[in-house]
Motif scaffolding. Structure first.
Motif, PDB file in Angstrom:
ATOM      1  N   THR A   1       9.605   2.200   9.902  1.00  0.00           N
ATOM      2  CA  THR A   1       8.827   3.276   9.282  1.00  0.00           C
ATOM      3  C   THR A   1       7.587   3.589  10.111  1.00  0.00           C
ATOM      4  O   THR A   1       7.277   4.759  10.367  1.00  0.00           O
ATOM      5  CB  THR A   1       8.426   2.894   7.842  1.00  0.00           C
TER       6      THR A   1
ATOM      7  N   LEU B   1       2.710   3.314   2.452  1.00  0.00           N
ATOM      8  CA  LEU B   1       1.968   2.559   1.438  1.00  0.00           C
ATOM      9  C   LEU B   1       2.856   2.110   0.280  1.00  0.00           C
ATOM     10  O   LEU B   1       2.858   0.927  -0.075  1.00  0.00           O
ATOM     11  CB  LEU B   1       0.762   3.353   0.934  1.00  0.00           C
ATOM     12  N   PRO B   2       3.660   3.006  -0.308  1.00  0.00           N
ATOM     13  CA  PRO B   2       4.565   2.535  -1.366  1.00  0.00           C
ATOM     14  C   PRO B   2       5.553   1.476  -0.875  1.00  0.00           C
ATOM     15  O   PRO B   2       5.896   0.543  -1.611  1.00  0.00           O
ATOM     16  CB  PRO B   2       5.301   3.799  -1.817  1.00  0.00           C
TER      17      PRO B   2
ATOM     18  N   TYR C   1       7.487   7.251  11.922  1.00  0.00           N
ATOM     19  CA  TYR C   1       6.490   8.165  11.379  1.00  0.00           C
ATOM     20  C   TYR C   1       5.131   7.794  11.957  1.00  0.00           C
ATOM     21  O   TYR C   1       4.193   7.481  11.231  1.00  0.00           O
ATOM     22  CB  TYR C   1       6.452   8.081   9.858  1.00  0.00           C
TER      23      TYR C   1
ATOM     24  N   GLY D   1       0.754   9.466   7.303  1.00  0.00           N
ATOM     25  CA  GLY D   1       0.704  10.482   6.270  1.00  0.00           C
ATOM     26  C   GLY D   1       1.650  10.193   5.133  1.00  0.00           C
ATOM     27  O   GLY D   1       2.397   9.212   5.131  1.00  0.00           O
ATOM     28  N   LYS D   2       1.600  11.068   4.158  1.00  0.00           N
ATOM     29  CA  LYS D   2       2.367  10.893   2.931  1.00  0.00           C
ATOM     30  C   LYS D   2       3.876  10.861   3.185  1.00  0.00           C
ATOM     31  O   LYS D   2       4.609  10.141   2.517  1.00  0.00           O
ATOM     32  CB  LYS D   2       2.019  12.022   1.967  1.00  0.00           C
ATOM     33  N   ILE D   3       4.328  11.622   4.153  1.00  0.00           N
ATOM     34  CA  ILE D   3       5.766  11.716   4.405  1.00  0.00           C
ATOM     35  C   ILE D   3       6.366  10.369   4.806  1.00  0.00           C
ATOM     36  O   ILE D   3       7.536  10.096   4.546  1.00  0.00           O
ATOM     37  CB  ILE D   3       6.080  12.793   5.473  1.00  0.00           C
ATOM     38  N   SER D   4       5.571   9.504   5.415  1.00  0.00           N
ATOM     39  CA  SER D   4       6.098   8.206   5.849  1.00  0.00           C
ATOM     40  C   SER D   4       6.406   7.291   4.669  1.00  0.00           C
ATOM     41  O   SER D   4       7.253   6.408   4.781  1.00  0.00           O
ATOM     42  CB  SER D   4       5.110   7.509   6.781  1.00  0.00           C
ATOM     43  N   GLN D   5       5.700   7.480   3.568  1.00  0.00           N
ATOM     44  CA  GLN D   5       5.869   6.616   2.388  1.00  0.00           C
ATOM     45  C   GLN D   5       5.611   5.151   2.731  1.00  0.00           C
ATOM     46  O   GLN D   5       6.180   4.243   2.110  1.00  0.00           O
ATOM     47  CB  GLN D   5       7.265   6.793   1.770  1.00  0.00           C
TER      48      GLN D   5
END
Length: 79
Positions: A41, A55-56, A45, A49-53
């Motif tokens: 990941t 953090l979740p 990415y 940014g958010k698109i990488s996901q």
């Protein structure tokens, strides 16, 4: 070599998720699968940014092993 398309990245992400669901791991080591998925990941990415996901994904990995004594002192988990 051209960067992978969003579709290709999405398919690869599904493969990683399937590996986690199957709990295959490398030699039965599910933490190795998580580490490889996280590394993929980060590399796929690089802009983040958010698109990488990412953090979740990190949160899911941390919670997956929080009560597992087998990995309590494993440096891979502590990172």
């Amino acid at each position: 070599q051209a960067a992978p398309s969003e579709e290709e990245l999405g398919l690869r992400r599904q493969q990683w998720e399937a590996s986690l669901a199957d709990n295959r791991g490398e030699g039965g080591d599910s933490l190795a699968t998580w580490c490889a998925y996280i590394k993929w990941t980060q590399e796929s990415y690089a802009a983040g940014g958010k698109i990488s996901q990412l953090l979740p994904l990190l949160e899911r990995a941390a919670f997956s092993f929080k009560d597992d004594g087998q990995y309590a002192n494993d440096v891979r988990y502590l990172r």
